[in-house]
Design an enzyme around this catalytic site. Structure first.
Site, PDB file in Angstrom:
ATOM      1  N   CYS A  92      23.441 -36.717 -40.342  1.00 48.56           N
ATOM      2  CA  CYS A  92      22.583 -37.986 -39.734  1.00 48.56           C
ATOM      3  C   CYS A  92      21.743 -37.702 -38.592  1.00 48.56           C
ATOM      4  O   CYS A  92      20.641 -37.171 -38.559  1.00 48.56           O
ATOM      5  CB  CYS A  92      23.808 -39.010 -39.692  1.00 48.56           C
ATOM      6  SG  CYS A  92      23.104 -40.754 -39.388  1.00 48.56           S
ATOM      7  N   HIS A 191      26.930 -38.603 -44.062  1.00 43.44           N
ATOM      8  CA  HIS A 191      28.280 -38.249 -43.441  1.00 43.44           C
ATOM      9  C   HIS A 191      29.342 -38.033 -44.183  1.00 43.44           C
ATOM     10  O   HIS A 191      30.247 -38.713 -44.768  1.00 43.44           O
ATOM     11  CB  HIS A 191      28.923 -39.621 -42.411  1.00 43.44           C
ATOM     12  CG  HIS A 191      28.226 -40.059 -41.417  1.00 43.44           C
ATOM     13  ND1 HIS A 191      28.283 -39.481 -40.013  1.00 43.44           N
ATOM     14  CD2 HIS A 191      27.020 -40.984 -41.212  1.00 43.44           C
ATOM     15  CE1 HIS A 191      27.165 -40.104 -39.346  1.00 43.44           C
ATOM     16  NE2 HIS A 191      26.735 -40.794 -39.927  1.00 43.44           N
ATOM     17  N   GLU A 193      31.920 -36.317 -43.537  1.00 45.42           N
ATOM     18  CA  GLU A 193      33.096 -35.999 -42.642  1.00 45.42           C
ATOM     19  C   GLU A 193      33.891 -37.135 -42.756  1.00 45.42           C
ATOM     20  O   GLU A 193      35.461 -37.025 -42.406  1.00 45.42           O
ATOM     21  CB  GLU A 193      32.681 -35.582 -41.388  1.00 45.42           C
ATOM     22  CG  GLU A 193      32.286 -36.818 -40.443  1.00 45.42           C
ATOM     23  CD  GLU A 193      30.877 -37.091 -40.474  1.00 45.42           C
ATOM     24  OE1 GLU A 193      30.462 -37.930 -39.610  1.00 45.42           O
ATOM     25  OE2 GLU A 193      30.459 -36.628 -41.289  1.00 45.42           O
TER      26      GLU A 193
END
Length: 213
Positions: A92, A191, A193
């Site tokens: 991002c 993202h 994660e």
């Protein structure tokens, strides 16, 4: 977690990967890296940046990351290490910070650079327009990756030597470039994660290991 000199590195055989700890999902990235065999440490100081084998640049606000990196005296060193070949992965806002060129940078905004791409900040819209979708990502096996887009950028142009790894499918903004790789650098608009899918981080760790060889 330990930081600073290489002698303070945690036990284990995986690469030591720093997570730029100025803003964003630092803990989430660290957990994902450790799940795929790396050793993860936060990076806030030049001594910590010098000690790591590679670096993850989390999301957040790119203008804030830029200002804080300069305040903590990390900006020039980070640019230098990337130029010297340190592997780096940006998600991002991290993609924005790795880009050589921005469409809509605010006056005075700087990036760390390294990726020969043109990136548009907040390209997919505001926070309320966040979305998720499944993407095929080149280099990631095992089926589509669940990608979360939160005030995400996209890549408008790629330079020579930059490989496009993924494009969006969503009807509102189809066929936008959202994952790229160039040599030792990897970046995604989304993202990984926060979805529990660690395969993008695994790809990055393989890149680090290949660079070390």
């Amino acid at each position: 977690m330990p930081s600073g000199a290489p002698s303070a590195r945690p036990a284990g055989g995986g690469p030591l990967v720093g997570v730029l700890a100025l803003q964003g999902d630092v803990r989430e990235h660290a957990r994902a890296l450790e799940a795929v065999g790396a050793r993860a440490v936060p990076v806030r100081r030049p001594s910590e940046l010098r000690a790591v084998d590679a670096l993850v640049l989390p999301g957040g606000e790119s203008t804030t990351i830029d200002k804080l990196a300069r305040r903590f005296e990390l900006h020039d060193l980070l640019r230098e290490r990337i130029a010297e070949g340190m592997p780096a992965y940006g998600s991002c806002a991290g993609l924005i910070m790795l880009a050589d060129r921005l469409v809509d940078a605010i006056p005075g905004q700087q990036t760390f650079g390294g990726l020969d791409v043109l990136v548009r900040r907040n390209a997919f819209g505001r926070q309320v327009e966040s979305f998720e979708e499944d993407l095929d990502v080149d280099g990631v096996e095992g089926g589509p990756v669940r990608a979360a887009f939160i005030r995400a950028p996209w890549v408008e142009q790629v330079g020579e030597g930059v490989e496009v790894l993924a494009r969006t499918r969503t009807a509102a903004a189809a066929d936008r470039v959202v994952a790229v790789r160039s040599g030792h650098l990897l970046a995604t608009s989304f993202h990984p994660e926060i979805t529990g899918d660690h395969r993008v981080h695994a790809l990055f760790v393989r890149m680090i290991e290949a660079a070390a060889r």
